[in-house]
Every structure is written in structure tokens, then in C-alpha cells.
Design an enzyme around this catalytic site. Structure first.
Site, PDB file in Angstrom:
ATOM      1  N   TYR A  38     -27.440   2.338 -11.862  1.00  0.00           N
ATOM      2  CA  TYR A  38     -27.505   2.519 -10.409  1.00  0.00           C
ATOM      3  C   TYR A  38     -27.531   4.017 -10.086  1.00  0.00           C
ATOM      4  CZ  TYR A  38     -26.148   2.273  -5.486  1.00  0.00           C
ATOM      5  OH  TYR A  38     -26.101   2.413  -4.127  1.00  0.00           O
ATOM      6  N   ASP A  39     -26.620   4.760 -10.741  1.00  0.00           N
ATOM      7  CA  ASP A  39     -26.542   6.204 -10.482  1.00  0.00           C
ATOM      8  C   ASP A  39     -27.861   6.905 -10.815  1.00  0.00           C
ATOM      9  OD1 ASP A  39     -23.991   5.801  -9.693  1.00  0.00           O
ATOM     10  OD2 ASP A  39     -23.080   6.454 -11.580  1.00  0.00           O
ATOM     11  N   SER A  84     -10.233  -7.317  23.704  1.00  0.00           N
ATOM     12  CA  SER A  84      -9.065  -7.294  22.847  1.00  0.00           C
ATOM     13  C   SER A  84      -8.603  -8.732  22.636  1.00  0.00           C
ATOM     14  CB  SER A  84      -7.997  -6.467  23.536  1.00  0.00           C
ATOM     15  OG  SER A  84      -6.931  -6.325  22.667  1.00  0.00           O
ATOM     16  N   LEU A  85      -7.506  -8.925  21.936  1.00  0.00           N
ATOM     17  CA  LEU A  85      -6.991 -10.276  21.712  1.00  0.00           C
ATOM     18  C   LEU A  85      -5.589 -10.385  22.279  1.00  0.00           C
ATOM     19  CD1 LEU A  85      -7.939 -10.849  17.949  1.00  0.00           C
ATOM     20  CD2 LEU A  85      -8.977 -11.970  19.922  1.00  0.00           C
ATOM     21  N   GLU A 116      -9.038 -16.419  10.467  1.00  0.00           N
ATOM     22  CA  GLU A 116      -9.438 -15.200   9.744  1.00  0.00           C
ATOM     23  C   GLU A 116      -8.224 -14.295   9.602  1.00  0.00           C
ATOM     24  OE1 GLU A 116     -12.317 -13.413  12.339  1.00  0.00           O
ATOM     25  OE2 GLU A 116     -13.676 -15.124  12.219  1.00  0.00           O
ATOM     26  N   LYS A 118      -6.222 -10.895  10.122  1.00  0.00           N
ATOM     27  CA  LYS A 118      -6.339  -9.828  11.116  1.00  0.00           C
ATOM     28  C   LYS A 118      -6.235  -8.507  10.367  1.00  0.00           C
ATOM     29  CE  LYS A 118      -4.815  -8.439  15.680  1.00  0.00           C
ATOM     30  NZ  LYS A 118      -4.682  -7.006  15.471  1.00  0.00           N
ATOM     31  N   ASP A 120      -6.081  -4.694   9.434  1.00  0.00           N
ATOM     32  CA  ASP A 120      -5.356  -3.632  10.123  1.00  0.00           C
ATOM     33  C   ASP A 120      -6.128  -2.324  10.013  1.00  0.00           C
ATOM     34  OD1 ASP A 120      -3.420  -2.543  11.630  1.00  0.00           O
ATOM     35  OD2 ASP A 120      -1.880  -2.527  10.080  1.00  0.00           O
ATOM     36  N   GLU A 175     -14.186  -4.587  11.740  1.00  0.00           N
ATOM     37  CA  GLU A 175     -13.081  -3.656  11.504  1.00  0.00           C
ATOM     38  C   GLU A 175     -13.427  -2.699  10.367  1.00  0.00           C
ATOM     39  OE1 GLU A 175     -10.784  -4.362  13.697  1.00  0.00           O
ATOM     40  OE2 GLU A 175      -8.843  -3.577  12.995  1.00  0.00           O
ATOM     41  N   TYR A 227     -16.641  -9.410  12.123  1.00  0.00           N
ATOM     42  CA  TYR A 227     -16.031 -10.651  12.574  1.00  0.00           C
ATOM     43  C   TYR A 227     -16.615 -11.161  13.891  1.00  0.00           C
ATOM     44  CZ  TYR A 227     -13.064  -7.084  14.795  1.00  0.00           C
ATOM     45  OH  TYR A 227     -12.615  -5.978  15.459  1.00  0.00           O
ATOM     46  N   LYS A 316       0.552 -12.763  15.037  1.00  0.00           N
ATOM     47  CA  LYS A 316       1.000 -11.576  14.306  1.00  0.00           C
ATOM     48  C   LYS A 316       2.116 -11.905  13.322  1.00  0.00           C
ATOM     49  CE  LYS A 316       0.050  -7.667  15.683  1.00  0.00           C
ATOM     50  NZ  LYS A 316      -0.164  -6.896  16.894  1.00  0.00           N
ATOM     51  N   CYS A 410      28.954  15.143  -9.170  1.00  0.00           N
ATOM     52  CA  CYS A 410      28.609  13.718  -9.174  1.00  0.00           C
ATOM     53  C   CYS A 410      29.623  12.949  -8.330  1.00  0.00           C
ATOM     54  CB  CYS A 410      28.595  13.198 -10.601  1.00  0.00           C
ATOM     55  SG  CYS A 410      28.491  11.405 -10.708  1.00  0.00           S
ATOM     56  N   CYS A 413      31.715  10.686 -11.057  1.00  0.00           N
ATOM     57  CA  CYS A 413      32.557  11.222 -12.138  1.00  0.00           C
ATOM     58  C   CYS A 413      32.892  12.699 -11.951  1.00  0.00           C
ATOM     59  CB  CYS A 413      31.893  11.003 -13.489  1.00  0.00           C
ATOM     60  SG  CYS A 413      30.491  12.107 -13.788  1.00  0.00           S
ATOM     61  N   CYS A 428      23.290  13.971 -12.615  1.00  0.00           N
ATOM     62  CA  CYS A 428      24.686  14.155 -12.996  1.00  0.00           C
ATOM     63  C   CYS A 428      24.691  14.502 -14.480  1.00  0.00           C
ATOM     64  CB  CYS A 428      25.444  12.861 -12.745  1.00  0.00           C
ATOM     65  SG  CYS A 428      26.929  12.673 -13.741  1.00  0.00           S
ATOM     66  N   CYS A 434      30.205   9.404 -17.454  1.00  0.00           N
ATOM     67  CA  CYS A 434      30.072   8.956 -16.061  1.00  0.00           C
ATOM     68  C   CYS A 434      30.031   7.420 -15.987  1.00  0.00           C
ATOM     69  CB  CYS A 434      28.801   9.543 -15.451  1.00  0.00           C
ATOM     70  SG  CYS A 434      28.505   8.986 -13.764  1.00  0.00           S
TER      71      CYS A 434
END
Ligand code: IVH
Length: 675
Positions: A38-39, A84-85, A116, A118, A120, A175, A227, A316, A410, A413, A428, A434
Site C-alpha cells: 500500500y505504501d 441534539s438528543l 447504537e 453513543k 464520545d 462522530e 450515524y 447515558k 517512612c 518504619c 523507604c 519496614c
């Protein structure tokens, strides 16, 4: 054909091939050529375009590298507002949503929902004209957003050109987000450079998408899932949302994964539970799930209320982050003496669990986050991870906060605490004097992966040390019934059980025993590698630094820790005492070198390996019986190909030498390591 039209033809062909591979890779999840191939194609296209700039088109796959920085974003009016929801936080709120739908539709019939995750991240709109990506925009306030076309073009799984029978004008919505792995890599790099780290993947995605210099965006491993359809929906003749998404996919656009079509709100609740279980394993962050009425006719009947559709709702997850106050900070002492600052918090419910302690990691972290006692902070609890203080709300800092000071002694001890230059951790110096370190040492010794002493957990380890019955690990094997049975809440039965478990643990393996000793930096893998290399305890105890470094997995630091451990007279005494108590393991046969999987092979490494350094790889190869050579010759029998392999690979192919990739190499190592 003239030279020019030949070149033009090749450019078109390259674009087509690369687009096809993008589709296989990002949409079908089924790459058909290796990355190196591919490269090569990509570089060829880049080269030709550089020589013939007039052949560069906006839909060329090379146009993802970012353009020159802008001074400001243009504003964009959304053709159809981006809504919005509404949210539901409880099962009851979801039930009420479903009830409202039935009322509005005046129907008793069970509703079909699409579920679906959600995601973030950030909502964006992408516009295609005649199949070519012409505009990308943020949601903004829903009516106008910012033109981030240059940045959107750098997102690898967003097609610059559509395939199939798409509408002439198509606006899709979805998103943009930063997968967890990309986020961690980004923050690790920022930490190394000493630049600011991002608080969470969402902020990192937002910061990346709103870069005026798209060359920076191009460096960020952003991804996109669609979505919804905006403009163009009217020309898509399917009857449901789930079918829309299927269609969108055929145009080469990645759609939201983990989609499920369910019946009624009960079906939604089941989906919610399922996704909650999977959440920590997902490669991206989600903050809930979204339910949408599937049938488009019903969606139309339901319509919108204020700025959200009546036919969809976000359910949520309980927040994983909350605000609280740091009341105090204490320092806990670990097995190796490391002091970990722990914040005592005003108790707060985070994701359904009360949190009253959170780790502050070390003094560097405290300084970096500028945390003081009395501060209001954000605590985060994700999955089984220990709660963590993420950041301070500086605006709420009272005038009487107290700084967090590393104690000079410490807390357990009273031995001196030291912090070595360049190390983040303070320790310590009490060592086995200890009690805190001794308790942790006993716990580690008894743990499942080490001596596996059943029933010897946190509580008992503390009791044994506090009562003075046990000082060092070898004292465990000197325990007798009477004093044990006198321990608080410890009857004869449990005392006998412990003695039985101790007896059973005597029959072990050398890697387990090495791990149990608690040598710094010697975990399971290193213990196993040491065993394979030396096959017995004595040669490990006597090995020089050079000899140790011949072991795969052992570098100079680990070698030094091993030497220091075995040099210590106290440790030598404990080991002798343990062996005298009857701890034993089966003798390990030296592997016949001619039976190793690569014995007799002459191997050449080329390119960069992702999972280990070249030195590590060499050690592994030697451990597998191979001879490692620096250059390919007719004597070479095997070539291991890392990323961006160069001329050595070409030569090997020309000579017809067997080439394996990193995965195959790792499989070989794994097979050899399984004792
Ligand atoms: S649908 C009209 N589906 O959540 C419906 N939104 O809180 C538009 N989001 O602005 C949104 N995953 O940024 C939808 N599967 C998903 C989603 C999703 C994440 C975001 C989106 C939206 C926000 C609303």
C-alpha cells in the site's frame, strides 16, 4: 498514446487502486495487500503528483496530509439543522420515552428500535457533491458551525470519494473521535516532550479537529463513524434507519458499529446491559447508548420537540467522573518501598460506587496537576481501575489549601525516604526492617502466579507480620498449629488449612520461585526467560552482568537488580532456608540446541519491529538457535520483515529467501517460550 496521457492514466489507476484498498481496510475490515505494498502505491502517486501538480485532484488519497494553516475557520450554515438528543438516566425514564411514543402515535404496537453506542467525540457534518468530499463542518450551535474541511480530509477512514450509486448531494452526520489507543499514544508522546496532556479522548478529539493547522490534525489518529443522513435523505428510498446505514456503508462510509435492531424498550434495556459489560474492552470511549425508532414513517409522525427528535433518546451511563474535595493525603508503602501518595476524599458516588480514596501516583504527578489538600478535584473511576484524581478545579481553590509534602521518614518504619535523581518514585530505605514492605513481600510471595499459597491474602499477611509470627518469607514454613490458631478470628480449622496450603506450595517450578523472591523488575516473563537460559537456580545466583544480559528480556537495569539481590547476605540466607524447608521443583532439561526451532538458520532483520527493539529481537533469535547476520547474502536462510523494510527485503526477494513478518516471528517466540 502520448507520455502525458499515459501518466494521467496511471494517476487515475493509482487513485482507484488506493481507494479500493482504503475501502477494504476501513469499511470491510479486510485488507487484501500488505501495508508495505500500500505504501509503495501511495508513494508512487505522491511522486507523480509532485512532478505533475496539474494532475492533483481534491479527491486524491494523497490529500490527507493537511494543508497550509488558516488564520480562522469560516462559518457554515447547516442546510438542515443539526439536532441534539434528549437524555435518559434511568430505566424509568426510558420507559416513559417509549410510553410517550405510543401516546403520540396512538398505537399499542411494540416499537422497533435501533440501538447504537453513543460515541464520545464530536458531531460533524460531511458534504459530498457528486461523490466528492467538498465540505466538513462542526455542529456548532446546530444552525451554524465551523468549516473544518481541511481537517476532516485528514481522517483516514473518511472517504474523499464515494463509490456505488450515491445521491448527487449527500450530507452525512456522525462522530469524530480518538480511539483509546491513539489517545494513550498521544498523551505518552506529550509526556515525553513535557507538553500538556489531554484530560480525555473527547477533549483530545475536539482539540485535534479544531486545529487551524491541518498538518497537526493529520498527525492525530482520529476516526469517524456515521450515524445519520442530513441532506440527501429524501433521495434514499429505504424505509428504515438501519437500512439507511446499510446503504451508506455501500458508498464506502464507515457507519457506527455494534448496531442492533430490537423490539420494544425491553430490548433496549438488554442492549444497554450488554454494551455496559463490553464497554471497557471497546477500542473507543462511549458514554451511553442511543435508541432510535427504526421506521422512517414513524419518525416523521413523531417529529421534533425544541431541538431534539421525539423518536430518539440517549441512555447515558452513570458518570465515571465526579467532583469532590481532597481532605488529606497519606503515603502508602509498597513491596519495594515505593511511597504512593493516596488522596483521602470527601466520599462521592462515581459510576454507582462510593469512592473515598484515589491514587495520586507520585510527586511528579502532584506537581504536574498542581494538587493541594483542600482542592476540589475531578475523580475518575473507570472499570476496575483504581480511582484516580484527574485534575483540579482551580476556580474553586480556597485560600487555605495546604501543599502535599513528601515525608522525609517512612510513615510506617521511620526509616529515611530517598528519591533518586531522575526517578519519579520516592522509596523507604527500611527494606526488610519496614513492616509495610514485609507485608507486601509476603503477599507477593504467596500470590497466585508465585508460590500460590491458598488463603494467604491481604488480611492474613498483615496479621502474621503484626503478630510477629512471621518476619521474612521463610518463616512461613516454620509456622505451627498452636500459635496460628490463637490469631484473632482464626480457628484450628483455618490454621490447618494454611499449613496444608504451605505444604502444597513447596512443590513448585523454578520460574514461580524466582518470581516469588520479589527481585525488582523480575516479573513472570523475565523469570521464565532466566529459567530457560540458565536451567537452574545456582547459575542465576552466580551469573555476571554480561551473562545475564544474554537472556532475552534482560537489559542492564534488570541485570543490576538481579546481581544486587543475590549479593545481599540476607537474601542468600532466606533462599537457603526456603530450600531447606523443602521447596523444590522439577529439574529442567537443557534443550538440545539442534532441536530449537531456528537452529542452523542464518537470519537477517530488516525494517522496524513494533513489539521489540532490534537488540531484543537478536537475543530472541539467538535463544531460538539462529545465527543473526547484518546483511542478506546467498547464505541467508530467513529474513524477518519489520515496518518500512528497505533494500534488504528487495535483495532477499530477489534471492528467493524466505521472508516472515513480525506476527509470524512473535508466534515462533511464543511457541518456544511455552515451557
Ligand atoms: S444521533 C438527531 N447517534 O450525541 C439525532 N448521536 O447528545 C442526532 N452521538 O450531537 C444524533 N453517538 O454528537 C446520534 N449513535 C449516535 C451517537 C450520537 C454519539 C452524539 C452526537 C450528538 C450527541 C447528542
Amino acid at each position: 498514446m502520448s507520455v502525458d496521457s499515459k501518466i494521467k492514466e496511471r494517476v487515475e489507476e493509482l487513485k482507484k487502486i488506493i481507494q479500493e484498498h482504503n475501502y477494504n481496510y476501513y469499511i470491510l475490515d479486510n485488507p487484501t495487500i500488505p501495508d508495505s505494498e500500500y505504501d509503495r502505491l501511495f508513494r508512487e502517486l505522491q511522486t507523480v503528483e509532485a512532478q505533475h501538480p496539474e494532475l492533483k485532484t481534491p479527491d486524491s488519497p494523497t490529500q490527507r496530509v493537511g494543508a497550509l494553516p488558516q488564520t480562522a475557520f469560516k462559518t457554515v450554515s447547516h442546510i438542515i439543522p443539526m439536532l441534539s438528543l434528549n437524555n435518559a438516566f434511568t430505566d424509568e425514564e426510558l420507559e416513559a420515552f417509549d410510553r410517550r411514543i405510543h401516546e403520540k402515535l396512538q398505537s399499542q404496537e411494540t416499537i422497533e428500535y435501533v440501538c447504537e453506542p453513543k460515541l464520545d467525540g464530536l458531531a460533524i457534518s460531511i458534504l459530498y457533491e457528486n461523490g466528492i468530499l467538498v465540505r466538513g463542518a462542526t455542529r456548532g450551535d446546530g444552525s451554524t458551525g465551523e468549516d473544518i474541511t481541511q481537517n476532516i480530509k485528514t481522517i483516514k477512514n473518511v472517504p474523499l470519494k464515494l463509490r456505488g450509486d450515491f445521491p448527487s448531494t449527500l450530507e452525512i452526520r456522525g462522530e469524530v473521535f480518538l480511539p483509546k489507543a491513539g489517545f494513550n499514544a498521544l498523551n505518552a508522546a506529550a509526556k515525553k516532550l513535557g507538553t500538556k496532556q489531554f484530560a480525555n479522548p473527547r477533549n483530545a478529539a475536539a482539540g485535534s479537529v479544531r486545529q487551524l493547522d491541518s498538518r497537526i490534525t493529520a498527525q492525530r489518529p482520529l476516526a469517524f463513524y456515521c450515524y445519520d443522513i442530513g441532506k440527501g435523505d429524501e433521495t434514499v428510498s429505504t424505509s428504515s434507519h438501519s437500512k439507511d446505514l446499510e446503504k451508506i456503508k455501500t458508498w464506502g462510509i464507515p457507519t457506527v458499529p455494534l448496531l442492533s435492531v430490537v423490539q420494544g424498550y425491553q430490548g433496549c434495556l438488554e442492549y444497554y446491559k450488554q454494551i455496559q459489560i463490553q464497554r471497557n474492552q471497546l477500542p473507543f470511549e462511549i458514554d451511553g447508548v442511543v435508541y432510535k425508532v427504526n421506521q422512517k414513517v414513524l419518525q416523521e409522525q413523531l417529529g421534533f420537540i425544541s431541538r431534539a427528535p421525539r423518536w430518539a433518546i440517549a441512555h447515558k451511563f452513570p458518570a465515571q467522573e465526579e467532583l469532590t474535595i481532597i481532605r488529606d493525603v497519606e503515603f502508602q508503602v509498597g513491596r519495594t518501598g515505593a511511597l504512593t501518595p493516596v488522596a483521602r476524599l470527601e466520599p462521592v458516588a462515581v459510576g454507582g460506587v462510593t469512592v473515598s480514596n484515589a491514587t495520586l501516583h507520585n510527586m511528579d504527578e502532584i506537581e504536574r496537576k498542581d494538587i493541594r489538600i483542600g482542592d476540589t478535584v475531578i475523580v475518575r473511576r473507570a472499570g476496575d481501575v483504581i480511582p484516580e484524581v484527574m485534575s483540579v478545579i482551580k476556580e474553586r481553590r480556597p485560600h487555605d489549601t495546604k501543599p502535599i509534602v513528601l515525608p522525609s521518614k517512612c510513615p510506617v518504619c521511620q526509616s529515611a525516604v530517598v528519591r533518586i535523581e531522575g526517578e519519579a518514585v520516592a522509596r523507604c530505605t527500611g527494606g526488610l526492617f519496614c513492616p509495610a514492605q514485609r507485608k507486601e513481600t509476603i503477599k507477593h510471595f504467596a500470590s497466585r502466579q508465585a508460590m500460590d499459597i491458598e488463603g494467604l491474602g491481604n488480611k492474613l499477611a498483615e496479621q502474621l507480620i503484626d503478630s510477629g509470627l512471621v518476619q521474612h518469607v521463610d518463616d512461613l514454613y516454620k509456622l505451627t498449629l498452636d500459635p496460628l490458631a490463637n490469631l484473632e478470628r482464626f480457628a484450628e480449622k483455618s490454621a490447618q488449612n494454611l499449613l496444608d496450603a504451605l505444604e502444597k506450595s513447596k512443590s513448585t517450578t523454578l520460574p514461580r520461585f524466582l518470581l516469588a523472591l520479589g527481585i525488582r523488575e523480575v516479573g513472570e516473563a523475565t523469570a521464565l526467560a532466566l529459567t530457560k537460559h540458565f536451567t537452574a537456580l545456582e547459575p542465576i545466583m552466580e551469573a555476571s552482568e554480561e551473562a545475564l544480559q544474554e537472556v532475552p528480556d534482560v537489559g542492564p537495569v534488570v541485570a543490576k537488580h538481579i546481581i544486587a539481590f543475590f549479593k545481599e547476605p540476607h537474601n542468600q540466607r532466606v533462599i537457603r532456608s526456603l530450600l531447606d524447608a523443602g521447596i523444590h521443583w522439577p529439574a529442567i532439561k537443557k534443550t538440545d540446541p539442534s532441536k530449537l526451532s531456528l537452529s542452523g538458520e542464518i537470519v537477517v532483520l530488516t525494517g522496524t519491529l513494533q513489539s521489540m527493539s532490534r537488540d531484543e529481537a537478536k537475543k530472541e533469535l539467538v535463544a531460538l538457535g539462529a545465527k543473526v547476520s547484518g546483511s542478506v547474502s546467498p547464505n541467508t536462510t530467513l529474513v524477518i520483515e519489520g515496518a518500512e523494510a528497505g533494500s534488504k527485503l528487495n535483495k532477499a526477494q530477489a534471492l528467493g529467501i524466505k521472508v516472515i513478518d513480525e506476527d509470524a516471528f512473535l508466534k515462533l517466540i511464543k511457541r518456544e517460550h511455552s515451557l
